[in-house]
Structure formats: structure tokens, C-alpha cells
Design a protein around this motif. Structure first.
Motif, PDB file in Angstrom:
ATOM      1  N   LEU A 163      11.323 113.507 -25.218  1.00  0.00           N
ATOM      2  CA  LEU A 163      10.179 113.065 -26.008  1.00  0.00           C
ATOM      3  C   LEU A 163       8.960 113.970 -25.867  1.00  0.00           C
ATOM      4  O   LEU A 163       8.153 114.071 -26.786  1.00  0.00           O
ATOM      5  CB  LEU A 163       9.817 111.623 -25.662  1.00  0.00           C
ATOM      6  CG  LEU A 163      10.901 110.593 -26.032  1.00  0.00           C
ATOM      7  CD1 LEU A 163      10.498 109.206 -25.572  1.00  0.00           C
ATOM      8  CD2 LEU A 163      11.192 110.613 -27.531  1.00  0.00           C
ATOM      9  N   THR A 164       8.838 114.654 -24.728  1.00  0.00           N
ATOM     10  CA  THR A 164       7.687 115.548 -24.559  1.00  0.00           C
ATOM     11  C   THR A 164       8.024 116.983 -24.932  1.00  0.00           C
ATOM     12  O   THR A 164       7.136 117.737 -25.330  1.00  0.00           O
ATOM     13  CB  THR A 164       7.165 115.540 -23.106  1.00  0.00           C
ATOM     14  OG1 THR A 164       8.169 116.083 -22.247  1.00  0.00           O
ATOM     15  CG2 THR A 164       6.753 114.150 -22.678  1.00  0.00           C
ATOM     16  N   GLY A 165       9.279 117.381 -24.762  1.00  0.00           N
ATOM     17  CA  GLY A 165       9.664 118.761 -25.043  1.00  0.00           C
ATOM     18  C   GLY A 165       9.046 119.764 -24.093  1.00  0.00           C
ATOM     19  O   GLY A 165       9.010 120.967 -24.360  1.00  0.00           O
ATOM     20  N   ARG A 166       8.563 119.279 -22.963  1.00  0.00           N
ATOM     21  CA  ARG A 166       7.872 120.162 -22.027  1.00  0.00           C
ATOM     22  C   ARG A 166       8.838 121.121 -21.327  1.00  0.00           C
ATOM     23  O   ARG A 166      10.027 120.858 -21.227  1.00  0.00           O
ATOM     24  CB  ARG A 166       7.096 119.350 -20.997  1.00  0.00           C
ATOM     25  CG  ARG A 166       7.926 118.515 -20.068  1.00  0.00           C
ATOM     26  CD  ARG A 166       7.033 117.619 -19.192  1.00  0.00           C
ATOM     27  NE  ARG A 166       7.840 116.798 -18.311  1.00  0.00           N
ATOM     28  CZ  ARG A 166       8.386 117.232 -17.184  1.00  0.00           C
ATOM     29  NH1 ARG A 166       8.211 118.468 -16.788  1.00  0.00           N
ATOM     30  NH2 ARG A 166       9.101 116.416 -16.428  1.00  0.00           N
ATOM     31  N   VAL A 167       8.303 122.215 -20.862  1.00  0.00           N
ATOM     32  CA  VAL A 167       9.079 123.224 -20.136  1.00  0.00           C
ATOM     33  C   VAL A 167       9.241 122.764 -18.692  1.00  0.00           C
ATOM     34  O   VAL A 167       8.282 122.276 -18.066  1.00  0.00           O
ATOM     35  CB  VAL A 167       8.367 124.598 -20.182  1.00  0.00           C
ATOM     36  CG1 VAL A 167       9.081 125.608 -19.299  1.00  0.00           C
ATOM     37  CG2 VAL A 167       8.296 125.089 -21.623  1.00  0.00           C
ATOM     38  N   VAL A 168      10.426 122.909 -18.174  1.00  0.00           N
ATOM     39  CA  VAL A 168      10.722 122.536 -16.789  1.00  0.00           C
ATOM     40  C   VAL A 168      10.788 123.810 -15.953  1.00  0.00           C
ATOM     41  O   VAL A 168      11.560 124.722 -16.264  1.00  0.00           O
ATOM     42  CB  VAL A 168      12.069 121.769 -16.709  1.00  0.00           C
ATOM     43  CG1 VAL A 168      12.427 121.450 -15.276  1.00  0.00           C
ATOM     44  CG2 VAL A 168      12.006 120.507 -17.549  1.00  0.00           C
ATOM     45  N   GLU A 169       9.965 123.884 -14.926  1.00  0.00           N
ATOM     46  CA  GLU A 169       9.960 125.050 -14.035  1.00  0.00           C
ATOM     47  C   GLU A 169      11.140 124.967 -13.050  1.00  0.00           C
ATOM     48  O   GLU A 169      11.774 123.925 -12.910  1.00  0.00           O
ATOM     49  CB  GLU A 169       8.634 125.118 -13.264  1.00  0.00           C
ATOM     50  CG  GLU A 169       7.411 125.277 -14.148  1.00  0.00           C
ATOM     51  CD  GLU A 169       7.379 126.600 -14.914  1.00  0.00           C
ATOM     52  OE1 GLU A 169       7.966 127.598 -14.423  1.00  0.00           O
ATOM     53  OE2 GLU A 169       6.781 126.639 -16.000  1.00  0.00           O
ATOM     54  N   ALA A 170      11.396 126.054 -12.369  1.00  0.00           N
ATOM     55  CA  ALA A 170      12.572 126.196 -11.516  1.00  0.00           C
ATOM     56  C   ALA A 170      12.700 125.096 -10.462  1.00  0.00           C
ATOM     57  O   ALA A 170      13.759 124.496 -10.312  1.00  0.00           O
ATOM     58  CB  ALA A 170      12.563 127.566 -10.838  1.00  0.00           C
ATOM     59  N   ASP A 171      11.635 124.831  -9.723  1.00  0.00           N
ATOM     60  CA  ASP A 171      11.727 123.837  -8.650  1.00  0.00           C
ATOM     61  C   ASP A 171      12.000 122.436  -9.191  1.00  0.00           C
ATOM     62  O   ASP A 171      12.768 121.669  -8.593  1.00  0.00           O
ATOM     63  CB  ASP A 171      10.457 123.840  -7.800  1.00  0.00           C
ATOM     64  CG  ASP A 171      10.350 125.078  -6.918  1.00  0.00           C
ATOM     65  OD1 ASP A 171      11.393 125.713  -6.649  1.00  0.00           O
ATOM     66  OD2 ASP A 171       9.222 125.419  -6.511  1.00  0.00           O
ATOM     67  N   GLU A 172      11.383 122.101 -10.327  1.00  0.00           N
ATOM     68  CA  GLU A 172      11.655 120.793 -10.918  1.00  0.00           C
ATOM     69  C   GLU A 172      13.085 120.730 -11.444  1.00  0.00           C
ATOM     70  O   GLU A 172      13.770 119.709 -11.288  1.00  0.00           O
ATOM     71  CB  GLU A 172      10.674 120.479 -12.045  1.00  0.00           C
ATOM     72  CG  GLU A 172      10.885 119.078 -12.614  1.00  0.00           C
ATOM     73  CD  GLU A 172       9.959 118.721 -13.755  1.00  0.00           C
ATOM     74  OE1 GLU A 172      10.000 117.546 -14.184  1.00  0.00           O
ATOM     75  OE2 GLU A 172       9.194 119.593 -14.236  1.00  0.00           O
ATOM     76  N   ALA A 173      13.564 121.809 -12.055  1.00  0.00           N
ATOM     77  CA  ALA A 173      14.942 121.851 -12.547  1.00  0.00           C
ATOM     78  C   ALA A 173      15.927 121.631 -11.402  1.00  0.00           C
ATOM     79  O   ALA A 173      16.914 120.910 -11.544  1.00  0.00           O
ATOM     80  CB  ALA A 173      15.222 123.179 -13.245  1.00  0.00           C
ATOM     81  N   LEU A 174      15.625 122.209 -10.252  1.00  0.00           N
ATOM     82  CA  LEU A 174      16.467 122.008  -9.070  1.00  0.00           C
ATOM     83  C   LEU A 174      16.423 120.553  -8.629  1.00  0.00           C
ATOM     84  O   LEU A 174      17.463 119.938  -8.372  1.00  0.00           O
ATOM     85  CB  LEU A 174      16.008 122.936  -7.935  1.00  0.00           C
ATOM     86  CG  LEU A 174      16.814 122.881  -6.647  1.00  0.00           C
ATOM     87  CD1 LEU A 174      18.260 123.300  -6.887  1.00  0.00           C
ATOM     88  CD2 LEU A 174      16.166 123.775  -5.593  1.00  0.00           C
ATOM     89  N   GLY A 175      15.232 119.987  -8.571  1.00  0.00           N
ATOM     90  CA  GLY A 175      15.076 118.594  -8.162  1.00  0.00           C
ATOM     91  C   GLY A 175      15.760 117.616  -9.106  1.00  0.00           C
ATOM     92  O   GLY A 175      16.268 116.584  -8.675  1.00  0.00           O
ATOM     93  N   LEU A 176      15.774 117.948 -10.393  1.00  0.00           N
ATOM     94  CA  LEU A 176      16.414 117.077 -11.376  1.00  0.00           C
ATOM     95  C   LEU A 176      17.936 117.234 -11.414  1.00  0.00           C
ATOM     96  O   LEU A 176      18.631 116.428 -12.020  1.00  0.00           O
ATOM     97  CB  LEU A 176      15.857 117.371 -12.782  1.00  0.00           C
ATOM     98  CG  LEU A 176      14.441 116.903 -13.061  1.00  0.00           C
ATOM     99  CD1 LEU A 176      13.940 117.474 -14.386  1.00  0.00           C
ATOM    100  CD2 LEU A 176      14.374 115.382 -13.065  1.00  0.00           C
TER     101      LEU A 176
END
Length: 117
Positions: free
Chosen positions: A21-34
Motif C-alpha cells: 500500500l505504501t510502495g516504499r523502498v526497503v533498505e538492506a537491513d530491513e529486508a533482512l529483518g523481514l
């Protein structure tokens, strides 16, 4: 592309909803956490680490690797389906010369040389 079906399985429904819904960019550390990526590599060592990973996969027993990749490419509908697939795949790998080579190599403390294709 089935993203609305697949992404919630990886990141959970709340995070999937947020990302879609936001289309926001996910940075590396968040991508790892997710759980979107399995690891984050340093740009300076990226190529060497990728090549080392590829080499380790290439050196693994080919039949077992192929069956594992197939199982992971086709998500199972249930634990029963996963167990059924593994029940069919394991006897195939247990009947290979690669199994014996892997055991011998471990006992002799040397890298295995797999020949089954």
C-alpha cells in the motif's frame, strides 16, 4: 505475479500490507529483518562471497541439490505434502554413489568428489 499471495507468507500480512500500500523502498537491513533476503553482503566483498556461495553449491551432490531445488521451487500445500515429497526424494539420494562418497570424504577429512548426475 502472485505477489499478494506470496509476500504475506514471507513477511507476514501486516508487513505485506504496508509494503504494497505504501510502495516504499526497503533498505538492506530491513529486508533482512523481514526475511526478504537471506543475508546482506558488504559491497567490497560481494563478488567474492557470491562466487564462494556458488562454488559451494556447485560442489554439493548434484542429485540431492537438484531435488532440493525442485522441492523449494514448488511450495507444498501442507506438511503432509512436504513429507510425501521428501519420502519420495530421499530414497533416490540414498541410492547414489554420491552418498557413499560423501561419507568416505567426511571420514577421510577431505572434500568429496561427486560423480552422480
Amino acid at each position: 505475479m502472485a505477489g499478494t499471495y506470496l509476500l504475506p507468507d514471507v513477511v507476514g500480512s501486516a508487513a505485506a500490507r504496508d509494503l504494497f500500500l505504501t510502495g516504499r523502498v526497503v533498505e538492506a537491513d530491513e529486508a533482512l529483518g523481514l526475511g526478504l533476503v537471506s543475508r546482506v553482503l558488504d559491497p567490497e566483498t560481494f563478488r567474492a562471497e557470491v562466487l564462494a556461495s556458488a562454488g559451494a553449491i556447485a560442489e554439493a551432490a548434484p542429485i540431492a541439490t537438484r531435488l532440493t531445488k525442485r522441492a523449494l521451487q514448488c511450495p507444498h500445500a501442507s506438511i503432509e505434502a512436504a513429507l510425501e515429497w521428501e519420502g519420495l526424494a530421499q530414497p533416490v539420494t540414498l541410492a547414489t554413489e554420491d552418498l557413499l562418497e560423501g561419507i568416505r570424504a567426511a571420514q577421510e577429512k577431505r572434500p568429496p568428489v561427486f560423480r552422480d548426475r
